[in-house]
Write a protein that holds these residues in place. Structure first.
Motif, PDB file in Angstrom:
ATOM      1  N   GLU A 136       0.803  -1.224   0.000  1.00 58.58           N
ATOM      2  CA  GLU A 136       0.000   0.000   0.000  1.00 58.58           C
ATOM      3  C   GLU A 136       0.838   1.278   0.000  1.00 58.58           C
ATOM      4  OE1 GLU A 136      -3.236  -0.030  -0.295  1.00 58.58           O
ATOM      5  OE2 GLU A 136      -3.439  -2.212  -0.153  1.00 58.58           O
ATOM      6  N   TYR A 171       2.727   2.330   2.480  1.00 53.77           N
ATOM      7  CA  TYR A 171       2.793   2.932   3.808  1.00 53.77           C
ATOM      8  C   TYR A 171       4.258   2.922   4.249  1.00 53.77           C
ATOM      9  CZ  TYR A 171       1.904   3.690   8.795  1.00 53.77           C
ATOM     10  OH  TYR A 171       1.896   4.191  10.082  1.00 53.77           O
ATOM     11  N   GLN A 221      -6.555  -0.066   5.755  1.00 54.43           N
ATOM     12  CA  GLN A 221      -7.366   0.979   5.130  1.00 54.43           C
ATOM     13  C   GLN A 221      -8.021   0.554   3.817  1.00 54.43           C
ATOM     14  OE1 GLN A 221      -8.111   3.830   6.660  1.00 54.43           O
ATOM     15  NE2 GLN A 221      -6.838   3.233   8.418  1.00 54.43           N
ATOM     16  N   THR A 222      -7.906  -0.717   3.452  1.00 51.16           N
ATOM     17  CA  THR A 222      -8.555  -1.213   2.236  1.00 51.16           C
ATOM     18  C   THR A 222      -9.365  -2.457   2.568  1.00 51.16           C
ATOM     19  OG1 THR A 222      -6.745  -2.700   1.588  1.00 51.16           O
ATOM     20  CG2 THR A 222      -6.604  -0.384   0.843  1.00 51.16           C
ATOM     21  N   ARG A 257      -9.593   6.153   5.638  1.00 47.94           N
ATOM     22  CA  ARG A 257      -8.661   7.101   5.027  1.00 47.94           C
ATOM     23  C   ARG A 257      -8.538   6.964   3.510  1.00 47.94           C
ATOM     24  NH1 ARG A 257      -3.833   5.970   9.375  1.00 47.94           N
ATOM     25  NH2 ARG A 257      -5.078   6.435  11.262  1.00 47.94           N
ATOM     26  N   GLN A 258      -8.880   5.771   3.004  1.00 46.04           N
ATOM     27  CA  GLN A 258      -8.764   5.571   1.557  1.00 46.04           C
ATOM     28  C   GLN A 258     -10.127   5.441   0.888  1.00 46.04           C
ATOM     29  OE1 GLN A 258      -5.731   2.885   0.113  1.00 46.04           O
ATOM     30  NE2 GLN A 258      -4.455   3.194   1.939  1.00 46.04           N
TER      31      GLN A 258
END
Length: 372
Positions: A33, A35, A74-75, A109-110
Motif C-alpha cells: 500500500e 505505507y 485501510q482497504t 482514510r482511503q
C-alpha cells in the motif's frame, strides 16, 4: 503444563483486531500500500519494536503502535486479510469462541464507508473460520464495532452495529481514553442500542476508577465491563482498602473470602453477575496492575465475581490466551479448575444466543476441562 494449556479450549471476549496483527502482515501490507512510516523493515525487528514500545511506560509511544497497525488497515483487502488471519491464529491457540473489536471510524482514510469496513471484516472472519475448520480447529468469531469515546460518532457506530446485527456482528463497544471522556457523553448511543435490543460493553475501570465503572453500569447500562480492574477500589479487608496490600488480600481471599467487605458498587457488580473482561499482561503494561502476581483478577476470582480472562492486544503484549493462562498458573498459582471457571464465565457472558452458548459450554468446554 504448557502443552496442556495450549490444548484446552478457550473463550476470548476482549481482543482488539488492530492490536493483534502478525508483524509479517504489517510489513507486507505496508509495502503493497506504500505505507512508509513503519519503524523497522524486518519482521523480527518490527515485532521487537512493538513489544518494546508497548513496554516503554510511555503512553505516547504505546499509542504509536496503533498508528501503524491502523495505518495498514485501510482497504477491503487488508481488512479482510487481517480478520482472516486473526481467526486462524486464535484457533491455533485453542480459542473456540472469540469476540473481536475494532473501530470502523479509524479505517476510512482511503475512501471506504463504515459499511464497507464492516462487510470486509466480516468476510475475513468467515474465511478465517472456514480455514481453521479445515485445519481441524473449529472456531466461531463474532464482531463488536467500537466507537471512540473521544470522538463524536458513537450514535453513527451504534446505528451501524444495529444494521449488521446477526451478520457476524454481536454487539457494540466503546473504547479510548477514560480520563476526561466519561461514557455518559454517549448516552444517546446507548439508548439507541437498548431500544434495538443490542448488547454492548464499555471500557471502564482501567485507567480511571470507580466513577467510570459506576457511570458505565448505572447510567449507560453496560452488559459487560472492559477491564474493570479498579472495582477493587471498593473492597475492604479488616477495615483497610485491599489496594493498600493486594498480595496479602489475594492470599487471604483464597482461604477466607467472607472476610472481605464490599462497597455498594462492588456488591452490585458481583450480585448482578456483570462480567469483567480482564487482561492481565496488558494491565501490567499500562500500569493498571503492578504485576501478574498482584493482579486483581486473582482476588476477584476468589471473591466470586464473574471474571473472564482475555488478551486485549496480542501484538503489543506479545501474548496469547495460552500465555495469559500460563502466567496465571506459574506466577499466581492458578489451577485447572480456576481456568475452567473463567472460561465458562466467558462463554456465559458472550453476546451469543443462550442455546448456542449452552451448546459450547456443555459440548466443548466442560468435557475438555473435566476430562469426560
Amino acid at each position: 503444563m504448557e502443552t496442556d494449556l495450549a490444548a484446552l479450549p478457550k473463550v476470548l471476549l476482549h481482543d482488539h483486531l488492530d492490536g493483534g496483527l502478525r508483524p509479517a502482515t504489517v510489513l507486507d501490507i505496508a509495502r503493497q500500500e506504500g505505507y512508509d512510516a513503519l519503524p523497522a523493515d524486518d519482521v523480527d525487528d518490527l515485532a521487537r519494536w512493538f513489544a518494546e514500545a508497548a513496554d516503554s511506560g510511555s503512553l505516547v509511544r504505546y499509542l504509536q503502535t496503533f498508528d501503524h497497525t491502523v495505518g495498514v488497515m485501510q482497504t477491503r483487502e487488508a481488512l479482510a486479510r487481517v480478520a482472516r488471519e486473526c481467526a486462524v491464529d486464535l484457533a491455533a491457540d485453542g480459542v473456540v469462541y472469540a469476540e473481536s473489536r475494532y473501530a470502523p471510524e479509524q479505517h476510512l482514510r482511503q475512501g471506504l464507508t463504515l459499511d464497507d469496513v464492516v462487510l470486509a471484516v466480516n468476510r475475513g472472519f468467515r474465511e478465517g473460520e472456514e480455514e481453521a475448520a479445515g485445519q481441524g480447529r473449529p472456531i466461531r468469531v463474532r464482531v463488536l464495532p467500537s466507537a471512540m469515546r473521544h470522538a463524536a460518532r458513537s450514535v453513527e457506530i451504534a446505528e451501524l452495529t444495529v444494521r449488521h446485527l446477526g451478520d457476524q456482528v454481536a454487539g457494540f463497544d466503546i473504547a479510548g481514553a477514560e480520563d476526561g471522556f466519561p461514557p455518559t457523553r454517549h448516552l444517546e448511543a446507548f439508548d439507541y442500542l437498548r431500544q434495538h435490543n443490542a448488547h454492548f460493553t464499555i471500557h471502564a475501570g482501567e485507567a480511571f476508577g470507580l466513577p467510570s465503572i459506576w457511570e458505565a453500569i448505572q447510567f449507560c447500562g453496560a452488559d459487560r465491563l472492559g477491564h474493570g480492574v479498579r472495582i477493587v477500589d471498593d473492597i475492604v479487608l479488616d477495615g483497610v482498602p485491599v489496594t493498600e496490600d493486594l498480595p496479602a488480600a489475594i492470599a487471604r481471599a483464597a482461604t477466607d473470602p467472607r472476610a472481605f467487605e464490599l462497597g455498594a458498587l462492588a456488591a452490585y457488580v458481583r450480585d448482578t453477575r456483570i462480567p469483567l473482561e480482564m487482561c492481565p499482561s496488558s494491565n501490567v503494561q499500562t500500569g493498571a496492575a503492578a504485576s501478574i502476581e498482584a493482579h486483581p483478577i486473582s482476588l476477584l476470582k476468589d471473591l466470586q465475581f464473574r471474571v473472564t480472562l482475555n488478551t486485549d492486544n496480542r501484538l503489543m503484549s506479545a501474548t496469547s490466551m495460552t500465555r495469559e493462562a500460563g502466567l496465571l498458573v506459574e506466577r499466581a498459582g492458578w489451577t485447572r479448575a480456576d481456568l475452567r471457571r473463567v472460561t465458562v464465565n466467558a462463554m456465559k457472558s458472550a453476546f451469543l444466543p443462550f442455546d448456542e452458548r449452552l451448546d459450547i459450554i456443555e459440548g466443548v468446554l466442560k468435557p475438555a476441562y473435566d476430562g469426560t
